[in-house]
Motif scaffolding. Structure first.
Motif, PDB file in Angstrom:
ATOM      1  N   THR A 170     -13.557 -33.081   8.860  1.00 48.94           N
ATOM      2  CA  THR A 170     -13.356 -32.652   7.478  1.00 48.94           C
ATOM      3  C   THR A 170     -14.698 -32.516   6.803  1.00 48.94           C
ATOM      4  OG1 THR A 170     -12.098 -33.116   5.452  1.00 48.94           O
ATOM      5  CG2 THR A 170     -13.056 -35.016   6.580  1.00 48.94           C
TER       6      THR A 170
ATOM      7  N   ALA B  49     -13.144 -26.898   6.014  1.00 47.11           N
ATOM      8  CA  ALA B  49     -14.402 -27.031   5.283  1.00 47.11           C
ATOM      9  C   ALA B  49     -15.349 -27.984   6.011  1.00 47.11           C
ATOM     10  CB  ALA B  49     -14.163 -27.478   3.847  1.00 47.11           C
TER      11      ALA B  49
ATOM     12  N   LEU C 246     -16.661 -27.143   8.448  1.00 43.71           N
ATOM     13  CA  LEU C 246     -17.681 -26.199   8.918  1.00 43.71           C
ATOM     14  C   LEU C 246     -18.954 -26.269   8.080  1.00 43.71           C
ATOM     15  CD1 LEU C 246     -15.187 -23.333   9.653  1.00 43.71           C
ATOM     16  CD2 LEU C 246     -16.698 -24.388  11.356  1.00 43.71           C
ATOM     17  N   MET C 247     -18.935 -26.965   6.964  1.00 43.27           N
ATOM     18  CA  MET C 247     -20.186 -27.112   6.209  1.00 43.27           C
ATOM     19  C   MET C 247     -21.146 -28.075   6.901  1.00 43.27           C
ATOM     20  SD  MET C 247     -19.170 -29.287   2.748  1.00 43.27           S
ATOM     21  CE  MET C 247     -17.906 -28.199   2.131  1.00 43.27           C
ATOM     22  N   SER C 248     -20.667 -28.882   7.838  1.00 41.61           N
ATOM     23  CA  SER C 248     -21.625 -29.697   8.591  1.00 41.61           C
ATOM     24  C   SER C 248     -21.289 -29.847  10.075  1.00 41.61           C
ATOM     25  CB  SER C 248     -21.802 -31.074   7.947  1.00 41.61           C
ATOM     26  OG  SER C 248     -20.595 -31.786   7.948  1.00 41.61           O
ATOM     27  N   SER C 249     -20.205 -29.250  10.522  1.00 38.39           N
ATOM     28  CA  SER C 249     -19.886 -29.228  11.954  1.00 38.39           C
ATOM     29  C   SER C 249     -19.937 -27.780  12.432  1.00 38.39           C
ATOM     30  CB  SER C 249     -18.476 -29.791  12.203  1.00 38.39           C
ATOM     31  OG  SER C 249     -18.433 -31.176  11.965  1.00 38.39           O
TER      32      SER C 249
END
Lengths: 261, 261, 261
Positions: free
Chosen positions: C31, C74, C76-79
């Protein structure tokens, strides 16, 4: 085995907490984003000055200039292995004491575990974790489930002594009673509060708190004991209706203990 | 030097806050994960609609369509320099006002500082920070310790005027009194609450709040003054037993001021 | 169209919540860092055992061994897209049910939307989101503004039925009334609390809660209904002076419902 009980009643514990407020040590940490906010707030509550994260150049700049450092290896969810390793290397090279919190070590990822093991090259002053993590790090077959332990702290007793002897670090395990091993010596901090297990990052934040005690203590064992004893009494004093107000109350009680409300 | 005092008693401040609730502006931010949750909650407390982070394509999609943008450069701990720069470029190209919060500028990482300086190419409407960060950005030798300032806001007064003239941005510094420079003009917001310094991300969240005021204000100076005055009175009104309940109370008071409890 | 009302008064809902506490299922999530802490705390409040994030090897180790998984895109902002996709693939291959929360789908980034759509290949058991996200996922032209919906949940009714038929997943939309579509059948959970929209990550945390109900429920529809009904009653019971104490109270009420205060 000698076992020494430590608690908030010990004037050394109180004195070290007062020392944090007086000196406001700069404590640099790399940690995971689930626990980062609470960890920073725990440090601020007792008067330390935290910075967190591996923005460009920060591992060198802050890892080499802080009063103490903590590395929570779940930082690897948003920091590169190289950056995390660099923080450990910079702290080590500058003679800055640092805390290793090997979150989820032994829980199933060999790749992750290898990175964590590699950090032992840089001689952490304290290793802090739950029973499963520390037993796995000591070589026992005791992996937890994700970030949760599958063992009580008492199960880990001889393993943390082994790990302390091997690594020359103080090793601290959280549980119903917290145990801190410094070589063969074991310190016990009673009063672990089960409610701490229902707040995400509460264990991680204790790793940060241990780091804050390092620059104001005579030994790493003293710092670990003082941090665990302070955390235990703060948790115990919280009056809460549920897990949400417990987390808020934990910060309140820490700041009240530090005289920073 | 003209110095104009601004406070919550000013009807313009109250009017702008009401404007946020009425228009619910979409505010896009890139910020660090230590401060992100509080920043989003501050925006929601006053009725703005925040989105945070650089998931694929978000810098272009949101940076170019929001009512205002804020960039907290500690975002670089999990966003790439390219993505952060892209947010600034998209906002600039679309004529969207944005706030620069140069966290830890001048604190020791030349690499980080270069990236931050590069963002000035995209003409922020407001630059907001602590005294050390802004003094360093103005060219003074005043680096802080990690994310903490080594100077009071008053020390930064002439430097924020210089920086405002150089950058053509409004420059706001937090402290015991907050000062906002718009060229040679200085606005003062009294009532900074020391308890704000004991909650991680409280300064960062103020940068987000300034962004929320931009689309409902006539000038960037007005937006910065209104945000600082709103934040100061909210903080002042909090009744708390410690740092944990202070953070909760800050959000409560903001939402009560906005009529959104 | 059949419409079945579900609420906390339903003994199945209470039974499933008790089941979480009894079995303490290991729930793995990826997440975003704005919502991660609240999501973990919601899971802990009801007695589940969460782990979050894509540290090296975690997608395989935890995605393939958890009792249930949730993916909030979301993340995807750090993964990386690869890591997020790997979590879905591991869960799918191991037969572990998982929840897809397509945050900000349709809000403007084609690149992001493509990654989200690709996750449907791995057959989520439940898709949960706001009206705009789910309408866009069903092919309607209904993109929201950032992470906010531009539509009420009722507008999404026929679209979530379409999406459920297409994807063979249960589809749940939050709003004034929450609707859960399982093919042509619609379940309604009343009592959505507007205050939930003023706490960042409150919707995201509901996705995590749905995942926690999956391993203790007979069907995915039952799990989604039970999670929504539990969340609604917890929210409704909170007595708060503003948005800060509402967030704290939400966790308190969840833990009280679960008997874990």
């Amino acid at each position: 085995m000698s076992m020494i009980t430590v608690s908030w009643e010990d004037p050394v514990v109180r004195g070290r907490l007062a020392g944090i407020r007086q000196r406001a040590p700069f404590i640099y940490g790399v940690t995971n984003y689930v626990a980062a906010t609470l960890s920073a707030n725990v440090l601020l509550a007792v008067g330390a000055a935290p910075a967190i994260g591996t923005a460009p150049g920060w591992p060198e700049a802050f890892g080499g200039s802080a009063a103490a450092v903590w590395i929570n290896t779940a930082a690897l969810m948003s920091s590169s292995p190289q950056d995390v390793r660099r923080v450990a290397a910079c702290a080590h090279d500058a003679g800055i004491p640092w805390v290793l919190d090997p979150v989820a070590f032994g829980a199933g990822s060999a790749e992750y575990d290898r990175i964590v093991l590699g950090l032992l090259d840089f001689s952490p002053a304290v290793i802090r974790g739950n029973a499963s993590e520390l037993m796995a790090l000591a070589g026992a077959d005791a992996g937890g489930r994700g970030v949760e332990t599958a063992h009580g702290s008492h199960d880990a007793l001889r393993h943390i002594q082994t790990l302390s002897s091997q690594s020359r670090a103080v090793v601290a395990v959280s549980g119903a009673t917290d145990y801190i091993a410094s070589g063969a010596t074991i310190f016990a901090v009673k009063g672990g509060d089960v409610r701490l297990t229902r707040v995400t990052g509460a264990g991680c934040a204790l790793g940060a708190l241990v780091a804050a005690f390092l620059p104001v203590s005579d030994t790493a064992a003293e710092a670990a004991c003082a941090a665990h004893a302070t955390y235990a009494v703060a948790a115990e004093r919280v009056q809460a209706v549920g897990t949400g107000s417990f987390a808020v109350g934990l910060l309140d009680e820490l700041s009240v203990l530090a005289g920073l409300q």
